[in-house]
Design an enzyme around this catalytic site. Structure first.
Site, PDB file in Angstrom:
ATOM      1  N   TYR A 126       0.851  -1.201   0.000  1.00  0.00           N
ATOM      2  CA  TYR A 126       0.000   0.000   0.000  1.00  0.00           C
ATOM      3  C   TYR A 126       0.880   1.242   0.000  1.00  0.00           C
ATOM      4  CZ  TYR A 126      -3.804   3.179   1.028  1.00  0.00           C
ATOM      5  OH  TYR A 126      -4.715   4.186   0.940  1.00  0.00           O
ATOM      6  N   PHE A 185      -7.787  19.913 -24.783  1.00  0.00           N
ATOM      7  CA  PHE A 185      -8.272  18.544 -24.865  1.00  0.00           C
ATOM      8  C   PHE A 185      -9.579  18.518 -24.063  1.00  0.00           C
ATOM      9  CE2 PHE A 185      -8.481  14.053 -23.545  1.00  0.00           C
ATOM     10  CZ  PHE A 185      -8.511  13.494 -24.801  1.00  0.00           C
ATOM     11  N   THR A 186     -10.502  17.628 -24.446  1.00  0.00           N
ATOM     12  CA  THR A 186     -11.850  17.654 -23.833  1.00  0.00           C
ATOM     13  C   THR A 186     -11.810  17.676 -22.299  1.00  0.00           C
ATOM     14  OG1 THR A 186     -11.841  15.258 -24.094  1.00  0.00           O
ATOM     15  CG2 THR A 186     -13.087  16.512 -25.732  1.00  0.00           C
ATOM     16  N   ASP A 216       1.516  19.085 -21.146  1.00  0.00           N
ATOM     17  CA  ASP A 216       0.805  17.803 -21.205  1.00  0.00           C
ATOM     18  C   ASP A 216       1.617  16.880 -22.101  1.00  0.00           C
ATOM     19  OD1 ASP A 216      -0.859  15.656 -21.889  1.00  0.00           O
ATOM     20  OD2 ASP A 216      -2.675  16.860 -21.914  1.00  0.00           O
ATOM     21  N   LYS A 226      -1.893   6.249 -22.750  1.00  0.00           N
ATOM     22  CA  LYS A 226      -1.271   6.462 -24.051  1.00  0.00           C
ATOM     23  C   LYS A 226       0.159   5.894 -24.083  1.00  0.00           C
ATOM     24  CE  LYS A 226      -4.971   8.846 -24.244  1.00  0.00           C
ATOM     25  NZ  LYS A 226      -5.136  10.257 -24.119  1.00  0.00           N
ATOM     26  N   ARG A 237     -14.958  13.486 -34.565  1.00  0.00           N
ATOM     27  CA  ARG A 237     -14.416  14.649 -33.863  1.00  0.00           C
ATOM     28  C   ARG A 237     -14.908  15.862 -34.625  1.00  0.00           C
ATOM     29  NH1 ARG A 237     -12.207  13.281 -28.678  1.00  0.00           N
ATOM     30  NH2 ARG A 237     -14.439  13.245 -28.599  1.00  0.00           N
ATOM     31  N   PHE A 259     -21.322  13.104 -26.948  1.00  0.00           N
ATOM     32  CA  PHE A 259     -20.760  12.207 -27.960  1.00  0.00           C
ATOM     33  C   PHE A 259     -20.538  10.789 -27.452  1.00  0.00           C
ATOM     34  CE2 PHE A 259     -16.418  12.043 -26.354  1.00  0.00           C
ATOM     35  CZ  PHE A 259     -16.300  13.225 -25.630  1.00  0.00           C
TER      36      PHE A 259
END
Ligand SMILES: *Cc1c(COP(=O)(O)O)cnc(C)c1O
Length: 488
Positions: A86, A138-139, A229, A272, A395, A461
């Site tokens: 942990y 980015f969303t 990012d 990613k 998109r 979407f």
């Protein structure tokens, strides 16, 4: 950890360009190519929304690269030797070391995925009335800044939204607009400037090192923090090497180090990088680290796992090292380039130059007879599924929102994104995609629009359901059967 091999420069006889795979396939998964009748039925059951398809009806899944990249033997092996604890897990120490080795960042906060990093960064730094300038949103980034009372300002260059372009760095931030933004809002209302590597929503387009350096210089001059990012940074670094003067002979690992050295805080989605959950925030500034760290146990988990399993943490660490391997990082961009050049050559409208992430088909150019109010990118995604069994992602305006009067805010671009997860597809599968898309383009007059029948209030979407305007899907399937006589 084995040393990443440097990429040999491979040329081919008579100047041909073959994106050669520098890996072999050792585990395979059977795919199903359903007959066109079933594909037509399936897209109907899915409310003409490719998010609602299930993989038993999908041949090639090009929805996203998120959590779908192929894992290496090294990654899978590392998951077997993870250290269950942990607190104080050795797996976390290895991940910390990987981030220090790859990016030169010393302080690491683990999170359960990319948007969780955005939650912590926005909650810590964004206040009511603030603005956050960035090269493109980015969303999930926008949603988190909005929730905290801030507003995003996209200050991309004029090239960014051009479908056809020779500009090698469409992801650059416009420096004049950055000066103007700082003058207009003042430094007190700008908690940070955000740069996104390989800008996801405008076609995986990179920014240049020169641009990043200038953004760094301007923000430092004003004492504004710079957030990077790095979810798709490997590809961005690859394009710097390919396209920016002076970088051809610089190893990717040095390019990554230089990029990271120019920001104060970086974060990424490990979906990613290693196709597992997870992500991290990293910085060399202990003051910023201390401001953010209390939110990790609150939302994510203890500081040495952050909502991830130790197995995922191990795979992420290995995935980070593999990002510095040119044979790994070049694979997806070189397949994308192959597909984009073939489609472009055949007259199918696609975004150029080729980016990272995927091939982006311009639905406005493909379907000029479908008005934006009838969602051409959504219609194209549905039509392409019927024609091929390949799942792409809309998109465009369906991914946008409505204004206060209930009218659609039309998207800047209407795109069908065909994502190219790393090392998942073969070149013959890419050729199939090109073949079916060319057939569809020649039959584009058969494709009509869509309208909502069930529209969620937020992020519509994902779960929204639509129906065709007219019976075009049926006529498209009939024409397909006539041309190919396909029954599998
Ligand atoms: C995917 C992605 C995110 C969000 O990450 P999740 O793990 O899906 O929450 C943020 N920024 C970029 C550039 C991304 O591609």
């Amino acid at each position: 950890m084995s040393e990443p091999s440097s990429s040999p420069r491979i040329s081919f006889y008579k100047g041909r360009e073959i994106p050669l795979e520098l890996h072999k396939v050792r585990i395979v998964q059977k795919l199903h190519l359903r007959p066109v009748e079933r594909r037509l039925e399936a897209i109907g059951e899915a409310g003409f929304n490719t998010f609602l398809l299930t993989t038993r009806d999908i041949f090639l899944d090009m929805l996203t690269d998120s959590g779908t990249n192929a894992m290496s033997d090294q990654q899978l092996g590392s998951m077997m030797v993870a250290d269950d604890a942990y607190a104080g897990s050795a797996s976390f120490t290895r991940m910390q070391q990987a981030i220090a080795d790859v990016f030169g960042m010393q302080h690491v906060l683990p999170v359960h995925q990319g948007r969780a990093a955005e939650n912590i960064i926005s909650q810590t730094f964004v206040e009511e009335g603030d603005v956050v300038p960035m090269n493109y949103h980015f969303t999930t980034t926008k949603a988190h800044i909005d929730v905290n009372g801030g507003k995003i300002l996209e200050i991309f260059t004029d090239e960014a939204l051009k479908i056809k372009s020779d500009c090698p760095f469409k992801g650059n931030l416009d420096l004049d607009k950055l000066h103007a933004t700082i003058a207009e809002y003042g430094v007190d209302r700008i908690p940070y400037v955000r740069m996104e590597a390989s800008t996801n929503l405008i076609g995986g387009q990179p920014f240049s090192m020169e641009n990043m350096r200038e953004v760094r210089r301007i923000t430092a001059e004003h004492g504004i923090m710079l957030v990077l990012d790095v979810s798709l940074v490997g590809e961005n670094a690859w394009f710097v090497k390919q396209r920016e003067p002076g970088y051809a002979d610089i190893p990717i690992r040095e390019i990554l180090r230089e990029l990271a050295s120019l920001c104060d805080v970086m974060y990424f989605s490990s979906r990613k990088v290693s196709s597992t959950r997870g992500g991290a925030i990293a910085t060399n500034r202990i003051d910023l680290f201390n401001k953010m760290k209390d939110l990790v146990p609150l939302y994510e988990g203890f500081l040495t796992y952050g909502g991830m399993s130790v197995r995922e943490i191990e795979a992420m660490a290995v995935g980070l090292y593999e990002t510095t391997d040119e044979t790994v990082i070049s694979q997806s961009p070189s397949f994308i380039r192959h597909l984009v050049e073939e489609l472009d050559g055949a007259g199918v409208p696609v975004i150029t130059p080729p980016g990272g992430l995927g091939c982006h088909v311009d639905a406005k150019g493909f379907l000029p007879h479908v008005p934006q109010s009838e969602y051409p990118a959504g219609a194209l995604a549905a039509a392409f599924f019927i024609a091929s069994g390949v799942r792409g992602m809309e998109r465009g305006t369906i991914s946008s929102v409505r204004d206060e009067n209930g009218d659609d805010i039309l998207a800047d671009m209407e795109l069908l994104r065909l994502a190219m997860p790393r090392r998942v597809f073969t070149l013959s599968q890419v050729s199939y995609v090109s073949d079916r898309l060319q057939w569809l383009y020649d039959n584009r007059s058969l494709i009509g629009g869509l309208r909502f029948v069930d529209e969620p209030k937020v992020l519509r979407f994902f779960l929204g359901r639509l129906e065709p305007i007219g019976d075009w899907p049926k006529r498209l399937a009939e024409k397909f059967r006539k041309d190919f006589g396909e029954s599998l």
